[in-house]
Scaffold this active site. Structure first.
Site, PDB file in Angstrom:
ATOM      1  N   ARG A 157       0.835  -1.223   0.000  1.00 38.67           N
ATOM      2  CA  ARG A 157       0.000   0.000   0.000  1.00 38.67           C
ATOM      3  C   ARG A 157       0.858   1.257   0.000  1.00 38.67           C
ATOM      4  O   ARG A 157       0.626   2.198  -0.763  1.00 38.67           O
ATOM      5  CB  ARG A 157      -0.885   0.033   1.248  1.00 38.67           C
ATOM      6  CG  ARG A 157      -1.974  -1.001   1.266  1.00 38.67           C
ATOM      7  CD  ARG A 157      -2.859  -0.788   2.478  1.00 38.67           C
ATOM      8  NE  ARG A 157      -3.812  -1.866   2.607  1.00 38.67           N
ATOM      9  CZ  ARG A 157      -3.587  -2.977   3.298  1.00 38.67           C
ATOM     10  NH1 ARG A 157      -2.448  -3.144   3.937  1.00 38.67           N
ATOM     11  NH2 ARG A 157      -4.506  -3.923   3.359  1.00 38.67           N
ATOM     12  N   ILE A 158       1.859   1.290   0.907  1.00 37.10           N
ATOM     13  CA  ILE A 158       2.652   2.519   1.039  1.00 37.10           C
ATOM     14  C   ILE A 158       3.578   2.691  -0.162  1.00 37.10           C
ATOM     15  O   ILE A 158       3.689   3.787  -0.722  1.00 37.10           O
ATOM     16  CB  ILE A 158       3.420   2.523   2.379  1.00 37.10           C
ATOM     17  CG1 ILE A 158       2.411   2.581   3.540  1.00 37.10           C
ATOM     18  CG2 ILE A 158       4.385   3.711   2.447  1.00 37.10           C
ATOM     19  CD1 ILE A 158       3.003   2.422   4.924  1.00 37.10           C
ATOM     20  N   ARG A 239      10.728   0.162   8.667  1.00 38.40           N
ATOM     21  CA  ARG A 239      11.111  -0.335   9.988  1.00 38.40           C
ATOM     22  C   ARG A 239      12.620  -0.330  10.133  1.00 38.40           C
ATOM     23  O   ARG A 239      13.340  -0.706   9.199  1.00 38.40           O
ATOM     24  CB  ARG A 239      10.638  -1.781  10.180  1.00 38.40           C
ATOM     25  CG  ARG A 239       9.330  -1.917  10.898  1.00 38.40           C
ATOM     26  CD  ARG A 239       9.345  -1.267  12.284  1.00 38.40           C
ATOM     27  NE  ARG A 239       8.017  -1.263  12.859  1.00 38.40           N
ATOM     28  CZ  ARG A 239       7.066  -0.343  12.596  1.00 38.40           C
ATOM     29  NH1 ARG A 239       7.294   0.650  11.787  1.00 38.40           N
ATOM     30  NH2 ARG A 239       5.879  -0.432  13.174  1.00 38.40           N
ATOM     31  N   ASP A 263      13.443   7.739   9.099  1.00 39.75           N
ATOM     32  CA  ASP A 263      12.423   7.983  10.132  1.00 39.75           C
ATOM     33  C   ASP A 263      12.397   6.847  11.144  1.00 39.75           C
ATOM     34  O   ASP A 263      11.773   6.964  12.187  1.00 39.75           O
ATOM     35  CB  ASP A 263      11.048   8.109   9.455  1.00 39.75           C
ATOM     36  CG  ASP A 263       9.935   8.443  10.441  1.00 39.75           C
ATOM     37  OD1 ASP A 263      10.071   9.466  11.143  1.00 39.75           O
ATOM     38  OD2 ASP A 263       8.950   7.685  10.519  1.00 39.75           O
ATOM     39  N   GLU A 268      15.090   2.384  18.954  1.00 39.46           N
ATOM     40  CA  GLU A 268      14.408   3.682  19.060  1.00 39.46           C
ATOM     41  C   GLU A 268      14.151   4.043  20.515  1.00 39.46           C
ATOM     42  O   GLU A 268      13.626   3.198  21.248  1.00 39.46           O
ATOM     43  CB  GLU A 268      13.095   3.639  18.281  1.00 39.46           C
ATOM     44  CG  GLU A 268      13.342   3.452  16.784  1.00 39.46           C
ATOM     45  CD  GLU A 268      12.076   3.503  15.937  1.00 39.46           C
ATOM     46  OE1 GLU A 268      10.968   3.567  16.501  1.00 39.46           O
ATOM     47  OE2 GLU A 268      12.206   3.475  14.698  1.00 39.46           O
ATOM     48  N   HIS A 286      10.534   8.738  13.988  1.00 40.45           N
ATOM     49  CA  HIS A 286       9.434   7.792  13.701  1.00 40.45           C
ATOM     50  C   HIS A 286       8.072   8.504  13.712  1.00 40.45           C
ATOM     51  O   HIS A 286       7.170   8.132  14.467  1.00 40.45           O
ATOM     52  CB  HIS A 286       9.456   6.633  14.709  1.00 40.45           C
ATOM     53  CG  HIS A 286       8.747   5.405  14.186  1.00 40.45           C
ATOM     54  ND1 HIS A 286       9.086   4.118  14.542  1.00 40.45           N
ATOM     55  CD2 HIS A 286       7.706   5.258  13.341  1.00 40.45           C
ATOM     56  CE1 HIS A 286       8.290   3.255  13.953  1.00 40.45           C
ATOM     57  NE2 HIS A 286       7.444   3.926  13.216  1.00 40.45           N
ATOM     58  N   ALA A 289       3.825   8.380  10.308  1.00 35.54           N
ATOM     59  CA  ALA A 289       2.367   8.163  10.404  1.00 35.54           C
ATOM     60  C   ALA A 289       1.702   9.169  11.345  1.00 35.54           C
ATOM     61  O   ALA A 289       0.504   9.083  11.602  1.00 35.54           O
ATOM     62  CB  ALA A 289       2.094   6.747  10.906  1.00 35.54           C
TER      63      ALA A 289
HETATM   64  C1  MLT Z   1       3.210   1.813  11.916  1.00 31.57           C
HETATM   65  O1  MLT Z   1       3.733   0.690  11.873  1.00 31.57           O
HETATM   66  O2  MLT Z   1       1.992   1.969  11.905  1.00 31.57           O
HETATM   67  C2  MLT Z   1       4.073   3.040  11.960  1.00 31.57           C
HETATM   68  O3  MLT Z   1       5.417   2.732  11.915  1.00 31.57           O
HETATM   69  C3  MLT Z   1       3.751   3.949  13.092  1.00 31.57           C
HETATM   70  C4  MLT Z   1       3.793   3.292  14.427  1.00 31.57           C
HETATM   71  O4  MLT Z   1       4.694   2.559  14.752  1.00 31.57           O
HETATM   72  O5  MLT Z   1       2.852   3.488  15.186  1.00 31.57           O
END
Ligand code: MLT
Length: 320
Positions: A157-158, A239, A263, A268, A286, A289
């Site tokens: 999707r992304i 990721r 990102d 992390e 990160h 989103a």
């Molecule tokens: C996700 O996997 O939805 C994004 O990396 C954002 C998050 O970790 O919440």
């Protein structure tokens, strides 16, 4: 017969819209929001009879946690990646795992492009320089994206949302995805390439859009960087761990990689590592989103899905 009622534990805060949806449900007796717990403390809390657990990426849902939380029926991941959840353990214990895989697609694609522009035109560095009182026009010679080739590793999707945007910029878009047919990759707006090596050799910009799995960990490692077109830009918004950070740093230092936009990190927060502080790397914590719109959708989607799982209704996004 009395209808069952549910107790829901939110370990990582979600947007108020999702919480409100849970609180409004007639069959939910408690929604407890208690961020910051982990390990034994979280296990002890869940063992107090919670039926559902909602997490983002911070909380690790381990086999031990699932063993302690004997009343747990569903884990809701408010987001896409489920690498922080022990899926095998959930499967073995009959705990359903659901996520919200569509809610943040546009936000992450936009952030990927934001990092690409930032690296191509040294936006963060130029901003810091001017704020420090300097006027360094010659230092910030950029490159144009129009006419260049973007290589997508992963055309889900992304990846597809990034492809649509890149085409609008006049870029040629290549896609490598071993889980899709050539036709599916084409339908998602990218020209299919059969191997990762071919993508690396042709792309001026490489952007990673695959989940972290045992197969993808270190996918962009030392060998991959050797095959990369000299002067390429590398983008990581999927990721941490998919891009080998030591190998990326070495490629930046050797000049093989022109710049990187990151990102996500193997650890992390990553701290002030040589990669994070590298002058040709643009980093964000990160937040791809992290838009109002995406987080509202994520929270509503996961609340709806968790309620459906508790009620035994059909699920849209069942992972396990
Ligand atoms: C996700 O996997 O939805 C994004 O990396 C954002 C998050 O970790 O919440």
């Amino acid at each position: 017969m009395p209808q069952p009622t549910w107790r829901i534990f939110i370990a990582d805060p979600i947007h108020a819209a999702g919480e409100a949806l849970l609180r409004a449900a007639a069959d939910v007796t408690e929604v407890r929001v208690e961020p910051g717990l982990a390990g034994d403390a979280l296990a002890a809390r869940l063992a107090q009879g919670f039926h559902a657990l909602i997490v983002r990426s911070r909380t690790r849902v381990t086999a031990d946690l699932l063993a302690a939380a004997t009343g747990l029926r569903v884990v809701g991941r408010a987001g896409v990646g489920v690498d922080n959840i022990d899926l095998d353990a959930a499967r073995q214990r009959g705990v359903v795992v659901v996520n919200a895989p569509t809610a943040s697609t546009e936000a992450v694609a936009e952030h990927t492009l934001a990092l690409l522009f930032a690296v191509a035109r040294s936006i963060a560095q130029a901003d810091a320089s001017l704020k420090a009182g300097r006027w360094e026009k010659k230092r910030f010679m950029g490159i144009e994206l129009a006419g260049r080739t973007l290589g997508l590793i992963g055309v889900g999707r992304i990846g597809a949302a990034v492809a649509r945007r890149a085409a609008g910029l006049g870029m040629t878009v290549l896609g490598y995805d071993p889980y899709l047919t050539a036709e599916e990759i084409r339908d998602r707006g990218a020209r299919p390439v059969p191997t990762l090596e071919e993508l690396l050799a042709q792309a001026d910009v490489v952007s990673v859009h695959v989940p972290l799995t045992p197969q993808t960990r270190g996918l962009l490692g030392p060998t991959a960087f050797e095959r990369l077109k000299p002067g390429a830009i590398v983008l990581g918004t999927a990721r941490g761990g998919v891009i080998d950070e030591d190998a990326l740093l070495a490629a930046l230092e050797s000049g093989r990689v022109r710049g990187a936009g990151l990102d996500v990190f193997a650890q992390e927060p990553p701290g002030p590592s040589p990669l994070v502080t590298h002058p040709r790397v643009v980093v964000t914590p990160h937040i791809a989103a992290q838009t109002e719109e995406a987080q509202q959708r994520v929270a509503r989607d996961i609340a709806t899905e968790v309620l459906a799982a508790l009620r035994g209704e059909p699920l849209r996004w069942r992972v396990v």
